[in-house]
Structures are given as C-alpha cells and as structure tokens.
Write an enzyme that holds these catalytic residues in place. Structure first.
Site, mmCIF file in Angstrom:
data_model
loop_
_atom_site.group_PDB
_atom_site.id
_atom_site.type_symbol
_atom_site.label_atom_id
_atom_site.label_comp_id
_atom_site.label_asym_id
_atom_site.label_seq_id
_atom_site.Cartn_x
_atom_site.Cartn_y
_atom_site.Cartn_z
ATOM 1 N N CYS A 157 0.839 -1.210 0.000
ATOM 2 C CA CYS A 157 0.000 0.000 0.000
ATOM 3 C C CYS A 157 0.875 1.263 0.000
ATOM 4 C CB CYS A 157 -0.921 -0.060 1.215
ATOM 5 S SG CYS A 157 -1.616 1.515 1.719
ATOM 6 N N CYS A 168 0.368 3.901 2.723
ATOM 7 C CA CYS A 168 0.790 3.361 4.031
ATOM 8 C C CYS A 168 2.294 3.574 4.224
ATOM 9 C CB CYS A 168 0.498 1.864 4.128
ATOM 10 S SG CYS A 168 -1.221 1.417 3.883
#
Lengths: 168, 172
Positions: free
Chosen positions: B65, B68
């Site tokens: 991600c 993230c």
C-alpha cells in the site's frame, strides 16, 4: 437560396468535425494511458474501465450476459467482503498472484467478458490491477474490463449500497 | 427466463446486506475500542488493554500500500517524540502473509509493535476494505477519530496532541 446552401454545407461538415473531435479525444486518452507507468492503474485505457454502477447493472442482467468477476487484490479483504459470485484470483502485484490468475482463467473462453477489480487503495496507488489487466491481455483475452474504484472497495462499493458477499 | 429471475432475485437479496460494514465503521466513533490480543511479529503478545491510559494510534496497513508507506515513517517519528508523553502506535498488517512484512521491517524497523491482522480483527473495527485506515483511541479507551485513505498527516498529528492534552476521562 444562398442561406440554404450555407446550411447544407454546415450540416455536411458538422458530422465530420464531430468525428474528428471524438477521434482526437480518444487518441489523447490513449496517449495518456500509454505514457503512464505500465504498472500503474493510470495506464489502463478508459475504454477498458467500468464504473461500479455499470458493473452492478451488468450483474443484475441475464445470467448469460453476466461477466466473470475476479478479485485480484488482498485475500484478507476478499474474505471480509466481495462482489457476489466474484472469484479470488491472487494479488496482481506478485508473481505468485499472476500465476494464480493465469490458472484461474485457464478454462475460460478467450472471448468471455471478464471484470477485474481490486479496491485495496486509491486507484492511482493500486499495485494489483494494472499487472493483472496486462496479464489477461498477454493471455489473449479479448473482452477484459476493469472496475474503476476511485478510493477503495469499502468506500466506493460497500458504502454505496452495492451488493456484497463474505467468504464465510 | 426463470434463470434470469433467479439471478436478479439472488442479486437483490445480496443487496439487502450491503452497507452494513460501512455503518458499523462509523458507529465505532466515541465508543470503546474493540479489545484484541494478538502476537506481534517480534513474538510478544500485544493486547490493546495493556495500553489503557495512553493515546493509541491503531493503524491498518500493508506492504503493498503506497500511502501506508508514506505514513509509517511519520508514525515512527511521533512514537519517538511523543512516546514519553503517553502516545503509543500499534500497526496491524493486512498482508496475506508475514514474509513481506518481516522483510519490510528488516529494511526499516519500526519503534512500535507490528502484528498480523485477520478478517476477525478487521471486522471488529467495522471492516477494513481499503488501506490505510487509522484509529485514534483516547486514554480512556474510546475511539475519537478514524482516518481512511490518503490522509492529512498534519491534521492527524494535531488530533493526537489534542488527545494527549486531555485528562483521562474527558467527555467530547
């Protein structure tokens, strides 16, 4: 009479102009797609994308016209919630995931309508969807669409009230 | 014809259950954070109750991600700066296996516990169907904020400072 002739010319030229504009717009979209990183969802042509609304419409139709829906992202997310009758086909961002996708579609006719989706993160950050889409094209599938999920599956599908299933 | 009707009816039935997860996610705000006890990748057991009295940042993330990976270094920085003031970050990986998480932590260690999530834990927090998702939990164990997707980290930092300044039983 002169006015009538002018109008005739306008009506003759207008469709050609509109066609030209349409082709220019399409070429521009394709050019944008081609210039994007091939691993990025931004590289997927607009013509290959479907919106959640369009997919729901397709899924509500007759069984014969329904697409095969494949989730090519996180299995943990698939386990929590997925599009009804979708099949998990492995994350497109890993070699193992692409191998799982290849195996999942092996028995499917190449002309079958297939919709891929992920929704793990915002569209421009999704690591899975573009590699999965490219693998499908490499395998010779001719009718592959990708579900455009702007933010994530929770926000753009579940929260909007579209149908879901869990893997339990 | 009957097959078409069956298909439409089944799809309509599935629609009835839709949206439940989104509702429960927002319904968690201002309620007690669901308790959990999981083994962290370090081998220690992480229990949310053990951090009661601290301001907890509970972050759901994954190695694949992009947003993230932007957030985690900031969380690490906050842990170093605010840990002594009662701040505690806990990261829950939503990767499907621990191998890429271990590799990422080997490259960039984090100064807070990282554990592997599962569907049960995600569902107890209203479903994690997109990353990243971060909850801010006040000293009394109540969820005060939920951030999803690419977030304004300065706003999140300000929210943490405000929670750290609150007495343990402050009411909103």
């Amino acid at each position: 009479m002169r006015t009538h002739s002018k109008l005739k010319i306008v009506f003759a030229v207008l469709p050609v102009l509109l066609l030209g504009l349409s082709i220019a717009a399409q070429s521009s979209a394709q050019a944008f797609s081609a210039s994007a990183d091939p691993g990025s969802a931004l590289s997927i042509p607009l013509a290959s994308q479907v919106t959640p609304e369009q997919l729901q419409h397709m899924l509500s139709g007759s069984v014969t016209a329904q697409p095969l829906v494949l989730q090519v992202g996180s299995h943990l997310m698939f386990e929590q919630s997925h599009i009804p009758y979708a099949t998990y086909a492995g994350p497109g961002s890993t070699p193992d995931g692409l191998e799982a996708l290849t195996l999942a579609v092996a028995p499917i006719p190449k002309s079958k309508l297939i919709v891929l989706y992920c929704g793990c993160c915002p569209w421009n950050h999704c690591p899975n969807i573009a590699p999965a889409y490219r693998r499908m094209l490499q395998l010779g599938f001719t009718n592959v669409k990708v579900l455009y999920i702007a933010n994530n599956f929770g926000e753009d599908w579940v929260a909007k009230g579209y149908p879901t299933q869990t893997a339990k | 014809m009957w097959l078409q009707c069956l298909s439409a009816a089944t799809f309509a039935l599935a629609t009835l259950g839709a949206g439940a997860q989104a509702t429960s996610a927002s319904a968690l705000l201002h309620h007690k954070a669901p308790a959990f006890s999981h083994r962290a990748l370090s081998g220690d057991t992480v229990s949310l109750d053990a951090y009661k009295g601290k301001v907890i940042l509970l972050n759901f993330w994954a190695t694949w991600c992009g947003p993230c990976r932007v957030e985690l270094p900031r969380f690490a920085q906050w842990q170093r700066e605010l840990g002594a003031k009662g701040f505690q970050a806990v990261a829950v990986s939503m990767d499907d296996s621990p191998a890429p998480v271990r590799a990422a932590l080997k490259r960039k260690p984090l100064p807070f516990p990282v554990l592997m999530g599962d569907a049960k834990l995600a569902e107890s927090y209203g479903g994690v169907l997109g990353l990243p998702v971060t909850f801010l939990i006040a000293r009394d164990g109540t969820i005060w904020h939920r951030f999803e997707g690419e977030t304004n980290l300065d706003a999140m930092h300000a929210a943490i400072l405000a929670l750290l300044a609150q007495p343990p039983h402050a009411k909103r």
